[in-house]
Design an enzyme around this catalytic site. Sequence first.
Site, mmCIF file in Angstrom:
data_model
loop_
_atom_site.group_PDB
_atom_site.id
_atom_site.type_symbol
_atom_site.label_atom_id
_atom_site.label_comp_id
_atom_site.label_asym_id
_atom_site.label_seq_id
_atom_site.Cartn_x
_atom_site.Cartn_y
_atom_site.Cartn_z
ATOM 1 N N ILE A 329 -22.118 -10.180 -32.395
ATOM 2 C CA ILE A 329 -21.334 -8.950 -32.555
ATOM 3 C C ILE A 329 -22.160 -7.729 -32.182
ATOM 4 O O ILE A 329 -21.652 -6.770 -31.586
ATOM 5 C CB ILE A 329 -20.803 -8.847 -34.001
ATOM 6 C CG1 ILE A 329 -19.732 -9.922 -34.245
ATOM 7 C CG2 ILE A 329 -20.259 -7.452 -34.294
ATOM 8 C CD1 ILE A 329 -19.327 -10.070 -35.697
ATOM 9 N N GLY A 331 -24.460 -7.705 -29.938
ATOM 10 C CA GLY A 331 -24.829 -7.775 -28.529
ATOM 11 C C GLY A 331 -26.335 -7.779 -28.339
ATOM 12 O O GLY A 331 -27.080 -8.294 -29.168
ATOM 13 N N GLU A 355 -37.456 -27.697 -47.862
ATOM 14 C CA GLU A 355 -36.921 -28.278 -49.102
ATOM 15 C C GLU A 355 -35.952 -29.432 -48.824
ATOM 16 O O GLU A 355 -34.984 -29.640 -49.552
ATOM 17 C CB GLU A 355 -36.213 -27.202 -49.940
ATOM 18 C CG GLU A 355 -37.129 -26.146 -50.513
ATOM 19 C CD GLU A 355 -38.042 -26.676 -51.609
ATOM 20 O OE1 GLU A 355 -37.701 -27.695 -52.236
ATOM 21 O OE2 GLU A 355 -39.102 -26.074 -51.839
#
Length: 371
Positions: A329, A331, A355
């Site tokens: 979003i 860019g 983990e």
Amino acid sequence: MLRDTVRRFMETEVHPLEDTLPHDAAGLPREQLLVLQEKARKLGLWAMQTPAEYGGAGLSVLGQVIVAEEAAKCRMGAFFPALGAFGGNPPNVMFKASPKQFAEFAQPIIDGTATKAYTSISEASGGSDPARAIQLKAVRDGDHYVLNGSKMWTSHAENADWGVVYARTGEGRGGISCFIVEKGTPGVSFRRINVMASFAPYEVHFEDARIPVGNLIGAEGKGFSLASDFLVYGRIMYAAGPIGIAQQALDMACRWAKDREVFGGTLADKQGIQWMLVECEVELRAARLLMYQAAWNADLGKDVKVDASVSKMYGTEAAFKVLDRCIQIHGALGLSDELPLERWYRDLRVKRLGEGATEVQRVVIARELLR
């Protein structure tokens, strides 16, 4: 109230300080860290996992994940939540150590007079199945154990005052023992392992390193059983940081979408962008609630092995997908070091392995489904 207190601390103390540091900084200079920690301690934000009788906050697991999510909302948040302000927790296995061991090694960390200790389990032979993969040998020789071999992917190793090391003293799952290894022990050396993330782990090498018998935690051969509880609870906690970072990225993406003008309107006007943001919101809500469920069941004293694996698996995978969309979003700006997004992208890629990798969590869940 707890969440709001941490948020205010992050906004007023952590973010302004972090803004003065380089993009890929890993931790605060010691003098700045001590000042920040003192401010946190005055608010009661200290040693969250440590019981109150030892000087910690003594938070429930649910309380711990709430703090951990908010503390991760800074550029260093993946590995230095709140820049280390809320420290003071010794390795969890130390709560099963002898009173003498606890007083000598763990209490100074809680008191803030010693640095963070490391925990060393993984080896080159494998980290996802430590009970079978551990090859580091510990052989009894009078009043000492002699350690030979290496550990991999150990965080904080070189600068810690001491560490907890798991080594093989026998065969199979019942042949793993747990030792306290002090800084400066002859025969112990460290090598930094450069990785894609901003924070690098270490290889710890042992060559005829002599560890006093008094530094054995619990009984010989009981190391894996000592570690099992904190490995499970750690997976719940591990999900909180990525979720917090992804939430911060989503908040940034929403602001950017409303401000960014394109094609006669804003990004926020475009249905494609709207749906990307919606996917992020739904996935983060699901991840957070799965984490809360695991934490709540842990506080009720239930067996949360599967809950923890669900939380860790979904939380880290969802957070990474959210972050990827948020970069898209933004860019090209999302790829630059003008924003923390690209650093978070590298750091969260590590979290899908740490983990217990995603695939290991699927194995745990599948075993429960099919037993």
